[in-house]
Enzyme design. Sequence first.
Site, mmCIF file in Angstrom:
data_model
loop_
_atom_site.group_PDB
_atom_site.id
_atom_site.type_symbol
_atom_site.label_atom_id
_atom_site.label_comp_id
_atom_site.label_asym_id
_atom_site.label_seq_id
_atom_site.Cartn_x
_atom_site.Cartn_y
_atom_site.Cartn_z
ATOM 1 N N LYS A 105 -34.912 -47.709 -13.107
ATOM 2 C CA LYS A 105 -34.882 -49.109 -13.543
ATOM 3 C C LYS A 105 -34.365 -49.949 -12.394
ATOM 4 C CE LYS A 105 -35.200 -52.294 -16.685
ATOM 5 N NZ LYS A 105 -36.149 -52.946 -15.760
ATOM 6 N N GLN A 126 -28.304 -49.839 -7.153
ATOM 7 C CA GLN A 126 -28.799 -49.988 -8.534
ATOM 8 C C GLN A 126 -28.404 -48.788 -9.406
ATOM 9 O OE1 GLN A 126 -31.171 -52.846 -9.160
ATOM 10 N NE2 GLN A 126 -30.402 -52.511 -11.207
ATOM 11 N N LYS A 129 -24.846 -49.402 -10.495
ATOM 12 C CA LYS A 129 -24.802 -50.585 -11.358
ATOM 13 C C LYS A 129 -25.315 -50.212 -12.750
ATOM 14 C CE LYS A 129 -26.459 -54.234 -9.538
ATOM 15 N NZ LYS A 129 -27.327 -55.306 -9.007
ATOM 16 N N LYS A 141 -35.909 -49.302 -7.232
ATOM 17 C CA LYS A 141 -36.131 -50.676 -6.744
ATOM 18 C C LYS A 141 -37.491 -50.708 -6.063
ATOM 19 C CE LYS A 141 -34.148 -54.746 -6.366
ATOM 20 N NZ LYS A 141 -33.261 -55.447 -7.300
ATOM 21 N N GLY A 180 -38.069 -58.236 -12.443
ATOM 22 C CA GLY A 180 -38.126 -59.223 -11.357
ATOM 23 C C GLY A 180 -36.953 -59.079 -10.404
ATOM 24 N N ASP A 181 -37.008 -59.779 -9.321
ATOM 25 C CA ASP A 181 -35.901 -59.938 -8.376
ATOM 26 C C ASP A 181 -36.261 -61.170 -7.553
ATOM 27 O OD1 ASP A 181 -33.379 -58.803 -7.208
ATOM 28 O OD2 ASP A 181 -34.569 -58.663 -5.403
ATOM 29 N N THR A 225 -27.935 -62.568 -15.900
ATOM 30 C CA THR A 225 -27.203 -62.210 -14.670
ATOM 31 C C THR A 225 -26.143 -63.263 -14.357
ATOM 32 O OG1 THR A 225 -29.242 -61.211 -13.873
ATOM 33 C CG2 THR A 225 -27.477 -61.492 -12.271
ATOM 34 N N ASN A 256 -32.140 -68.328 -9.828
ATOM 35 C CA ASN A 256 -31.844 -67.892 -11.188
ATOM 36 C C ASN A 256 -30.357 -67.570 -11.401
ATOM 37 O OD1 ASN A 256 -31.428 -65.351 -13.014
ATOM 38 N ND2 ASN A 256 -33.133 -66.492 -13.883
ATOM 39 N N SER A 393 -31.977 -56.171 -19.397
ATOM 40 C CA SER A 393 -33.277 -55.489 -19.315
ATOM 41 C C SER A 393 -33.287 -54.243 -20.192
ATOM 42 C CB SER A 393 -33.573 -55.096 -17.868
ATOM 43 O OG SER A 393 -33.985 -56.228 -17.146
HETATM 44 P P1 NDP Z 1 -33.983 -66.580 -6.609
HETATM 45 O O1 NDP Z 1 -35.157 -66.308 -5.763
HETATM 46 O O2 NDP Z 1 -34.165 -67.186 -7.960
HETATM 47 O O3 NDP Z 1 -32.940 -67.517 -5.822
HETATM 48 C C1 NDP Z 1 -32.450 -67.242 -4.570
HETATM 49 C C2 NDP Z 1 -31.733 -68.487 -4.095
HETATM 50 O O4 NDP Z 1 -31.004 -68.197 -2.906
HETATM 51 C C3 NDP Z 1 -32.685 -69.624 -3.764
HETATM 52 O O5 NDP Z 1 -32.063 -70.836 -4.137
HETATM 53 C C4 NDP Z 1 -32.788 -69.546 -2.231
HETATM 54 O O6 NDP Z 1 -33.087 -70.766 -1.620
HETATM 55 C C5 NDP Z 1 -31.374 -69.154 -1.906
HETATM 56 N N1 NDP Z 1 -31.194 -68.549 -0.598
HETATM 57 C C6 NDP Z 1 -31.905 -67.572 -0.003
HETATM 58 N N2 NDP Z 1 -31.360 -67.254 1.187
HETATM 59 C C7 NDP Z 1 -30.268 -68.053 1.311
HETATM 60 C C8 NDP Z 1 -29.266 -68.203 2.287
HETATM 61 N N3 NDP Z 1 -29.267 -67.469 3.393
HETATM 62 N N4 NDP Z 1 -28.273 -69.105 2.077
HETATM 63 C C9 NDP Z 1 -28.262 -69.874 0.963
HETATM 64 N N5 NDP Z 1 -29.192 -69.783 -0.005
HETATM 65 C C10 NDP Z 1 -30.170 -68.880 0.180
HETATM 66 O O7 NDP Z 1 -33.188 -65.193 -6.703
HETATM 67 P P2 NDP Z 1 -32.156 -64.732 -7.801
HETATM 68 O O8 NDP Z 1 -31.239 -65.844 -8.133
HETATM 69 O O9 NDP Z 1 -32.879 -64.038 -8.884
HETATM 70 O O10 NDP Z 1 -31.360 -63.593 -6.988
HETATM 71 C C11 NDP Z 1 -30.312 -63.905 -6.098
HETATM 72 C C12 NDP Z 1 -29.572 -62.637 -5.771
HETATM 73 O O11 NDP Z 1 -29.096 -62.034 -6.958
HETATM 74 C C13 NDP Z 1 -30.358 -61.545 -5.060
HETATM 75 O O12 NDP Z 1 -29.505 -60.850 -4.193
HETATM 76 C C14 NDP Z 1 -30.808 -60.639 -6.189
HETATM 77 O O13 NDP Z 1 -31.075 -59.327 -5.756
HETATM 78 C C15 NDP Z 1 -29.560 -60.684 -7.037
HETATM 79 N N6 NDP Z 1 -29.745 -60.311 -8.435
HETATM 80 C C16 NDP Z 1 -30.612 -61.007 -9.234
HETATM 81 C C17 NDP Z 1 -30.774 -60.648 -10.554
HETATM 82 C C18 NDP Z 1 -31.602 -61.446 -11.489
HETATM 83 O O14 NDP Z 1 -31.587 -61.148 -12.696
HETATM 84 N N7 NDP Z 1 -32.316 -62.469 -11.053
HETATM 85 C C19 NDP Z 1 -30.093 -59.453 -11.103
HETATM 86 C C20 NDP Z 1 -29.139 -58.857 -10.208
HETATM 87 C C21 NDP Z 1 -29.025 -59.259 -8.910
HETATM 88 P P3 NDP Z 1 -34.606 -71.245 -1.338
HETATM 89 O O15 NDP Z 1 -34.969 -72.052 -2.541
HETATM 90 O O16 NDP Z 1 -34.469 -72.038 -0.092
HETATM 91 O O17 NDP Z 1 -35.423 -70.012 -1.167
#
Ligand code: NDP
Length: 461
Positions: A105, A126, A129, A141, A180-181, A225, A256, A393
Site C-alpha cells: 500500500k 511507507q 508508517k 510506492k 495518489g501522491d 493527511t 493537499n 486509505s
Molecule cells: P501536492 O502536490 O498537493 O502539493 C505540494 C505542494 O508543495 C504544492 O503547493 C507545491 O507547490 C509545493 N512545493 C513543492 N516543492 C516545494 C518547495 N521546494 N518549497 C515549497 N513548496 C513546494 O502534494 P501533497 O500535499 O499531496 O503532498 C505533499 C507532501 O506530503 C509530499 O511529500 C507527499 O509525499 C506527502 N504526503 C501526502 C499525502 C497525501 O495524502 N496527499 C499522504 C502522506 C504524505 P507548486 O504548486 O508550486 O507545485
Amino acid sequence: MMVKTEKNVSKEKQAAIDYMNDIYEAVKERDPHETEFLQATKMLFDSLIPVFVKNRTYKDHNILERIIEPERVISFRVPWIDDEGVVQVNRGYRVQFNSALGPYKGGIRFHPSVDLSVIKFLGLTQIFKNSLTGQPIGGGKGGADFDPKGKSDNEIMRFCQSFMTELYRYIGPDTDVPAGDIGVGKREVGYMFGQYKRLQGAYQAGVLTGKGLNYGGSLGRTEATGYGTIYFVEEMLKDLRMDFHNLNLIASGSGNVAIHAMDKAIKLGAKVVACSDSNGFIYDKNGLSLQTIQRIKVDEGGRIKEYIDFHPEAEYFDDCSEIWSVPCDIAIPCATQNEIDEASAKTLVQNGVKVVAEGANMPCTMDAINTFIENDILFGPAQAVNAGGVACSALEMAQNSARLNWTFEQVDEEIKKIMKNIYRNCKRASNKYGSPGNLVVGANIAGFTKVADTMIEQGAI
Ligand code: NDP
C-alpha cells in the site's frame, strides 16, 4: 561510518553499530547512486540501534538485510501521445517493498524528480508508517518522472491510461493497492481506475484508494493527511501542556496536505502566518485567509504570489526556502523532501519554535532533525505525523470490502483515534528504548518491531 563515534560506548552498542554499518555499507555498494534511499536507510538504522542492542532475534533472522531489499521492483516504459500527436516516453515504477502486514500500500507520484531512489526511499518509510497505523497494510510506492504541470486534461488522461496499461497486471485489491501522491489526485486516480476496470473486465473498487465518492472513495480521504497531522500535533502540544490557541503556525506548500493541516489548525485556534508554493511564500503576521489560498491554489490552480492581489496587507517573498526564517511556535513542512536543512532548523530554533511536525515525507535533513532534537524541540517524524492519509486509505479499503460507505464524522473520528494511538505507541517505544521524547526513535522502533516480528512468524521469505 554511519553513526557518529561516541565516547564510552558499551560493547553491546558498539557491536550493534558495527553490524548495522556493515549492512549499510553493503546497501551503499550495491546502489551507490540512490542518495535518497541511502539517506532514508541511514535514518532508519540510526534509530534502530537500541533495538539491536536489546534484542538478538532480529539479527539471528537477518531481518535488516531482508527488510532493506524490496520484495519486487517493477520499472516500465510509459509511452503517450501529446496534443501535437507526438509520442512521448516516461519511465514508470512500482516498488512492492514489504507485504508482511497486508497488501502493498502506498501512493503514486508523478513528478520530474521521480527515479528509483526516490520511490525506494518512499517505499521503505511507507512500510513503517503503514505498520504504525495498526491497519492490515504492507508497504509500497510507485510513480513516474512525468511532469503534469502545463499538460492538458487529455494528455493527463492518456498518460494515466498508458501508466495503468502496464501497472494493472501487478496490482489488485489483495495484492497491491496504490493511491495518489504528489501530482496524482482524484482526477488521475479516476483515469487509472477506469483503465484498470477496462483491462481487468471486473469492477474491483478496492484496487485503488483516493477514489471519487461515486465509485468507492471515502469521505474524509482528502482531509485525512492534513487533519491527521494536526491531530498528532495536538497530542504533542498536550505533552507541553499547551493547545493551539494563540500559537503561530507556518506550513510550507499549499497543496493537499498543507491546506487541510492549516484548515484544522485554524479551527483549533492557531494563527497561520505563512505558507508557500515552489516559487515563494506569503506572510501576514495577523494571519492568512485560508479561503483565499484555497481559491487561488485549489479552484484556480494559480500561484501563491497572487494572494497579495487580494490581501495587499500581506507580503510575498520570492524564495520558498526562506519561509523558515519566519518566527513561529509550530512549523509543519508539508511540501517535499529535504526542504529544511540544518541552517533553516537553526533559524527556527533561534526564533523560538516549540514543535516541528513533518506533514510531507522526509522534509527535514538528518542534520536538521538532529538540530531539533539536540535543542529539545519536540519533533514529529513523517512516518508518524502524516500517517492519517494512508490510515484513511485502509478505511477506504475496508468500506470497499464491505460495500458500504461511512459518514465523514465516522471516518474523521477513526482517524483521530488512529493518530492518538500512533502518538502513544511512538512515545511508549521511545521511553522503552531509552530515548524519552525522541519520536523519531519511537516511530521507527514501533513501526519496525511489528513488521520484523511478523516476518519472523511468516518464516524465511
Ligand atoms: P501536492 O502536490 O498537493 O502539493 C505540494 C505542494 O508543495 C504544492 O503547493 C507545491 O507547490 C509545493 N512545493 C513543492 N516543492 C516545494 C518547495 N521546494 N518549497 C515549497 N513548496 C513546494 O502534494 P501533497 O500535499 O499531496 O503532498 C505533499 C507532501 O506530503 C509530499 O511529500 C507527499 O509525499 C506527502 N504526503 C501526502 C499525502 C497525501 O495524502 N496527499 C499522504 C502522506 C504524505 P507548486 O504548486 O508550486 O507545485
